[in-house]
Design a protein around this motif. Structure first.
Motif, PDB file in Angstrom:
ATOM      1  N   GLU A 171       0.812  -1.217   0.000  1.00 53.82           N
ATOM      2  CA  GLU A 171       0.000   0.000   0.000  1.00 53.82           C
ATOM      3  C   GLU A 171       0.846   1.268   0.000  1.00 53.82           C
ATOM      4  OE1 GLU A 171      -2.424  -3.338   0.883  1.00 53.82           O
ATOM      5  OE2 GLU A 171      -0.621  -2.642   1.940  1.00 53.82           O
ATOM      6  N   ASN A 172       1.946   1.275   0.748  1.00 50.78           N
ATOM      7  CA  ASN A 172       2.805   2.461   0.718  1.00 50.78           C
ATOM      8  C   ASN A 172       3.434   2.636  -0.659  1.00 50.78           C
ATOM      9  OD1 ASN A 172       4.418   0.192   1.100  1.00 50.78           O
ATOM     10  ND2 ASN A 172       5.985   1.308   2.232  1.00 50.78           N
ATOM     11  N   MET A 218      -4.973   0.465   4.649  1.00 51.36           N
ATOM     12  CA  MET A 218      -4.332   1.716   4.267  1.00 51.36           C
ATOM     13  C   MET A 218      -3.230   2.149   5.228  1.00 51.36           C
ATOM     14  SD  MET A 218      -5.126   4.512   6.352  1.00 51.36           S
ATOM     15  CE  MET A 218      -5.987   4.435   7.917  1.00 51.36           C
ATOM     16  N   TYR A 219      -3.111   1.518   6.396  1.00 50.96           N
ATOM     17  CA  TYR A 219      -2.175   2.015   7.409  1.00 50.96           C
ATOM     18  C   TYR A 219      -0.717   2.061   6.937  1.00 50.96           C
ATOM     19  CZ  TYR A 219      -6.260   1.684  10.368  1.00 50.96           C
ATOM     20  OH  TYR A 219      -7.527   1.845  10.876  1.00 50.96           O
ATOM     21  N   TYR A 244      -0.271   5.323   5.194  1.00 49.02           N
ATOM     22  CA  TYR A 244      -0.730   6.549   5.851  1.00 49.02           C
ATOM     23  C   TYR A 244       0.331   7.640   5.826  1.00 49.02           C
ATOM     24  CZ  TYR A 244      -3.341   9.417   9.181  1.00 49.02           C
ATOM     25  OH  TYR A 244      -4.045  10.443   9.777  1.00 49.02           O
ATOM     26  N   ASP A 245       1.583   7.279   5.982  1.00 45.87           N
ATOM     27  CA  ASP A 245       2.642   8.294   5.945  1.00 45.87           C
ATOM     28  C   ASP A 245       2.730   8.941   4.568  1.00 45.87           C
ATOM     29  OD1 ASP A 245       4.980   9.753   6.929  1.00 45.87           O
ATOM     30  OD2 ASP A 245       6.136   8.429   5.625  1.00 45.87           O
ATOM     31  N   ILE A 289       0.268   9.267   2.468  1.00 46.79           N
ATOM     32  CA  ILE A 289      -0.928  10.090   2.296  1.00 46.79           C
ATOM     33  C   ILE A 289      -0.777  11.420   3.038  1.00 46.79           C
ATOM     34  CG2 ILE A 289      -3.401  10.250   2.804  1.00 46.79           C
ATOM     35  CD1 ILE A 289      -3.497   7.161   2.498  1.00 46.79           C
ATOM     36  N   VAL A 290      -0.334  11.346   4.294  1.00 53.92           N
ATOM     37  CA  VAL A 290      -0.281  12.537   5.148  1.00 53.92           C
ATOM     38  C   VAL A 290       0.946  13.392   4.851  1.00 53.92           C
ATOM     39  CG1 VAL A 290      -0.074  13.333   7.537  1.00 53.92           C
ATOM     40  CG2 VAL A 290      -1.601  11.428   6.980  1.00 53.92           C
ATOM     41  N   PRO A 313     -12.267   4.290   9.026  1.00 56.35           N
ATOM     42  CA  PRO A 313     -11.202   5.187   9.497  1.00 56.35           C
ATOM     43  C   PRO A 313     -11.311   6.622   9.013  1.00 56.35           C
ATOM     44  CG  PRO A 313     -10.423   3.981   7.592  1.00 56.35           C
ATOM     45  CD  PRO A 313     -11.863   3.561   7.813  1.00 56.35           C
ATOM     46  N   LEU A 364      -9.427   9.579  10.665  1.00 57.15           N
ATOM     47  CA  LEU A 364      -7.977   9.677  10.503  1.00 57.15           C
ATOM     48  C   LEU A 364      -7.606  10.567   9.325  1.00 57.15           C
ATOM     49  CD1 LEU A 364      -6.929   5.948  11.089  1.00 57.15           C
ATOM     50  CD2 LEU A 364      -6.846   7.845  12.716  1.00 57.15           C
ATOM     51  N   PHE A 365      -8.531  10.765   8.403  1.00 57.44           N
ATOM     52  CA  PHE A 365      -8.260  11.591   7.228  1.00 57.44           C
ATOM     53  C   PHE A 365      -8.845  12.995   7.374  1.00 57.44           C
ATOM     54  CE2 PHE A 365      -8.463   7.176   5.610  1.00 57.44           C
ATOM     55  CZ  PHE A 365      -7.146   7.054   5.212  1.00 57.44           C
ATOM     56  N   ILE A 372      -9.740  11.365  -0.570  1.00 56.16           N
ATOM     57  CA  ILE A 372      -9.980  10.049  -0.002  1.00 56.16           C
ATOM     58  C   ILE A 372     -11.446   9.700  -0.274  1.00 56.16           C
ATOM     59  CG2 ILE A 372      -9.926   8.636   2.083  1.00 56.16           C
ATOM     60  CD1 ILE A 372      -7.182   9.708   1.249  1.00 56.16           C
TER      61      ILE A 372
END
Length: 337
Positions: free
Chosen positions: A60-61, A87-88, A91-92, A94-95, A133, A136-137, A169
Motif C-alpha cells: 500500500e505504501n 491503508m495504514y 498513511y505516511d 498520504i499525510v 477510518p 484519521l483523514f 480520499i
C-alpha cells in the motif's frame, strides 16, 4: 438514465474519466486483470490496456507513493486500497507527501489523485476488513474526504474527485454496493436496480464536493449521517413516527456547514450517527461545529449514536452497528430535552 448498482456507477465513472483524459490511470491490488475484489474496475484493463489500468504489488505504501510521483509528472492516478483497513502502511505517504504536495512546493506541484477504499462492515469481514477510518483523514489538512450513499452520488462525486487538483480520499460503504440497508438485515433491503436512487445518467456529470443533501425534510430534529447510516436513520424516523430532517453529508471534508446550520437552527435538536467508534470519531467534530454555530438555537444536548469503543467485534457485528432501535432511543432523548 440507467439503473445501476453503486459498483456499476463507480465502474462507469472510471470509464468516462479514462475516456475523457488520457492522464487518468487506475491501479491497485487486483484491479486490472481481475477487475477488483468488488469488481469496480472490471473491463477497464481490456478496454484501455495494461499501461492505464494495471495491478500493483501488495504494498500500500508503494501504491500511494508511486501515485504521488505520477502526480508530479502530470498524471491523474485513481488508486484502490482493497479495504480501508489496509491503508495504514500508506498513511505516511498520504499525510506527509500527498496532502502536503501543494503547500510544500509553494504551488509548483499539485497532487490530483483519488484513493478509493471500501469501508465499514456488513460483510462479516472481521476486524481487518470492516473498519471505518474516516476520522484519521478528516484531521489532515490538504485532503478531501468523500463518502457516497447511493449510485448517482458515487458516480458524480468520483468524477468530481478525479477533476479535483488535490488528493481525495473516497470511502465506499461496502454494505451499499448492491443496495440500501435499514439496519435490521444482513443483506440489502432492495436492489439499487429497483430503487429510485439507482437511476444514474450514463453521461458525464459531477456532484460538487463540499455540498450535503437533505434526504428527508423535517422540523422536529436534525440527523447528521453519511454512508450506510443515512438509511438506518430513515428507517428509525419512519418507525418512530418522528419528523426528522436527515442530512446526508456526502463530503466530510470540506464540510457543508451552511446546510447543517440552517437545519439545526430550524429544528433546535440534533442527532449525529456514524458507524465508527465514538471516541474521537468524526461525530465529535460535527457536535463541536453545531455547538459553536447553533448554541442559542439548541433546545437539548446533541446526542451521538455510534459504534462501540472496542476493536471491531466479528461475532457481534450487527449489535455493534447503530441500528434503528438505538437511534429511536436517541430521538426520544433529544425530544424530551
Amino acid at each position: 438514465m440507467a439503473r445501476m448498482t453503486m459498483i456499476e456507477a463507480i465502474r462507469n465513472a472510471h470509464d468516462l474519466a479514462m475516456d475523457r483524459e488520457k492522464q487518468v490511470v487506475v491501479f491497485g491490488e487486483d484491479v486490472g486483470y481481475f477487475g477488483g475484489v468488488f469488481r469496480c474496475t472490471a473491463g477497464l484493463q481490456k478496454k484501455y490496456g495494461s499501461n492505464r489500468c494495471f495491478d500493483a504489488p501488495i504494498s500500500e505504501n508503494g501504491i500511494v507513493g508511486a501515485a504521488v510521483g505520477m502526480c508530479a509528472y502530470g498524471l491523474k492516478p485513481v488508486v484502490e486500497i482493497q479495504f480501508a483497513d489496509y491503508m495504514y502502511p500508506a498513511y505516511d505517504q498520504i499525510v506527509s507527501e500527498a496532502a502536503r504536495m501543494r503547500h510544500r512546493s509553494a504551488g509548483q506541484f499539485t497532487c490530483p489523485m483519488v484513493i478509493r477504499m471500501p469501508t465499514g462492515g456488513g460483510i462479516f469481514g472481521g476486524q481487518t476488513h470492516s473498519q471505518s477510518p474516516e476520522a484519521l483523514f478528516t484531521h489532515v489538512a490538504g485532503l478531501k474526504v468523500v463518502v457516497p450513499s447511493n449510485p448517482r452520488d458515487a458516480k458524480g462525486l468520483l468524477l468530481a474527485s478525479i477533476e479535483d487538483p488535490d488528493p481525495v480520499i473516497f470511502l465506499e460503504p461496502k454494505r451499499l454496493y448492491n443496495g440500501p440497508f435499514d439496519g435490521h438485515h444482513d443483506r440489502p433491503v432492495v436492489s439499487w436496480k429497483n430503487h429510485e436512487l439507482g437511476d444514474v445518467s450514463e453521461d458525464y456529470f459531477t456532484v460538487p464536493l463540499g455540498k450535503a443533501k437533505i434526504r428527508r425534510e423535517g422540523s422536529a430534529l436534525t440527523v447528521l449521517a453519511y454512508g450506510t447510516m443515512v438509511y438506518v436513520a430513515q428507517a428509525a424516523a419512519e418507525e418512530a413516527g418522528v419528523d426528522a430532517e436527515i442530512i446526508d453529508l456526502r463530503t466530510l471534508l470540506p464540510l457543508d456547514l451552511e446546510t447543517i446550520e440552517a437545519s439545526v437552527r430550524k429544528t433546535g435538536r440534533c442527532v449525529v450517527i456514524h458507524e465508527a467508534t465514538k471516541t474521537s470519531g468524526f461525530g465529535a467534530e460535527l457536535c463541536a461545529a453545531v455547538q459553536e454555530s447553533c448554541f442559542y438555537h439548541l433546545e437539548a444536548p446533541i446526542v451521538r449514536v455510534t459504534g462501540w469503543d472496542t476493536p471491531y467485534p466479528h461475532a457481534q457485528e450487527w449489535t455493534y452497528f447503530p441500528g434503528p432501535e438505538r437511534i429511536k432511543r436517541a430521538f426520544a432523548q433529544v425530544l424530551e430535552g
